[in-house]
Design a protein around this motif. Structure first.
Motif, PDB file in Angstrom:
ATOM      1  N   UNK A   3      28.949   3.511 118.795  1.00  0.00           N
ATOM      2  CA  UNK A   3      29.635   3.326 117.508  1.00  0.00           C
ATOM      3  C   UNK A   3      28.616   3.138 116.375  1.00  0.00           C
ATOM      4  N   UNK A   4      27.701   4.112 116.272  1.00  0.00           N
ATOM      5  CA  UNK A   4      26.693   4.115 115.214  1.00  0.00           C
ATOM      6  C   UNK A   4      26.827   5.409 114.414  1.00  0.00           C
ATOM      7  N   UNK A   5      26.165   5.483 113.259  1.00  0.00           N
ATOM      8  CA  UNK A   5      26.239   6.683 112.436  1.00  0.00           C
ATOM      9  C   UNK A   5      25.494   7.854 113.051  1.00  0.00           C
ATOM     10  N   UNK A   6      24.338   7.593 113.639  1.00  0.00           N
ATOM     11  CA  UNK A   6      23.576   8.683 114.255  1.00  0.00           C
ATOM     12  C   UNK A   6      22.559   8.134 115.251  1.00  0.00           C
ATOM     13  N   UNK A   7      22.239   8.971 116.209  1.00  0.00           N
ATOM     14  CA  UNK A   7      21.151   8.697 117.151  1.00  0.00           C
ATOM     15  C   UNK A   7      20.315   9.960 117.221  1.00  0.00           C
ATOM     16  N   UNK A   8      19.023   9.810 116.969  1.00  0.00           N
ATOM     17  CA  UNK A   8      18.106  10.952 116.986  1.00  0.00           C
ATOM     18  C   UNK A   8      17.010  10.698 117.997  1.00  0.00           C
ATOM     19  N   UNK A   9      16.564  11.779 118.646  1.00  0.00           N
ATOM     20  CA  UNK A   9      15.419  11.689 119.545  1.00  0.00           C
ATOM     21  C   UNK A   9      14.175  12.136 118.796  1.00  0.00           C
ATOM     22  N   UNK A  10      13.123  11.343 118.880  1.00  0.00           N
ATOM     23  CA  UNK A  10      11.844  11.718 118.300  1.00  0.00           C
ATOM     24  C   UNK A  10      11.318  12.932 119.062  1.00  0.00           C
ATOM     25  N   UNK A  11      10.632  13.807 118.387  1.00  0.00           N
ATOM     26  CA  UNK A  11      10.074  14.990 119.053  1.00  0.00           C
ATOM     27  C   UNK A  11       8.920  14.629 119.978  1.00  0.00           C
ATOM     28  N   UNK A  12       8.244  13.524 119.699  1.00  0.00           N
ATOM     29  CA  UNK A  12       7.104  13.087 120.510  1.00  0.00           C
ATOM     30  C   UNK A  12       7.572  12.113 121.588  1.00  0.00           C
ATOM     31  N   UNK A  13       6.870  12.104 122.698  1.00  0.00           N
ATOM     32  CA  UNK A  13       7.139  11.127 123.751  1.00  0.00           C
ATOM     33  C   UNK A  13       6.373   9.846 123.459  1.00  0.00           C
TER      34      UNK A  13
END
Length: 107
Positions: free
Chosen positions: A58-68
């Motif tokens: 229940x958040x506005x967005x979740x993004x994955x960083x391109x770097x590990x």
């Protein structure tokens, strides 16, 4: 764990644990933007779950960083800066939802 867990800790639980201080600071979870920098071996699990995590947490967005991440997975929660959608109360870019997105959410 199966495809929905990371070393025994659910991806959702990992996000919610980081979200709690944000909420304790007087923010609503829908005002949160989450950025995840997973360690390499956990990336497939995050990618597998990413499509559902925004709804489940229940958040506005979740993004994955391109770097590990070099070490453990890093989860950062910040205030979303986009405008609030009057239909779903998430903070989204001006493009927002399509009619299909909205119908899928309310079904």
């Amino acid at each position: 764990g199966g495809p929905h867990s990371i070393t025994g800790v659910c991806t959702r639980e990992a996000v919610l644990a980081k979200l709690e201080p944000f909420r304790a600071g007087g923010h609503k979870s829908l005002e949160a933007k989450v950025r995840v920098k997973p360690k390499a071996e956990e990336r497939p699990h995050w990618e597998w779950n990413l499509g559902h995590l925004t709804e489940l947490c229940v958040v506005s967005s979740i993004e994955l960083d391109e770097q590990d991440a070099a070490g453990d997975t890093i989860i950062e929660v910040s205030a979303a800066t986009d405008s609030e959608c009057p239909r779903c109360w998430r903070h989204l870019p001006a493009s927002g939802h399509t009619a299909v997105d909205f119908e899928r959410r309310v079904d």
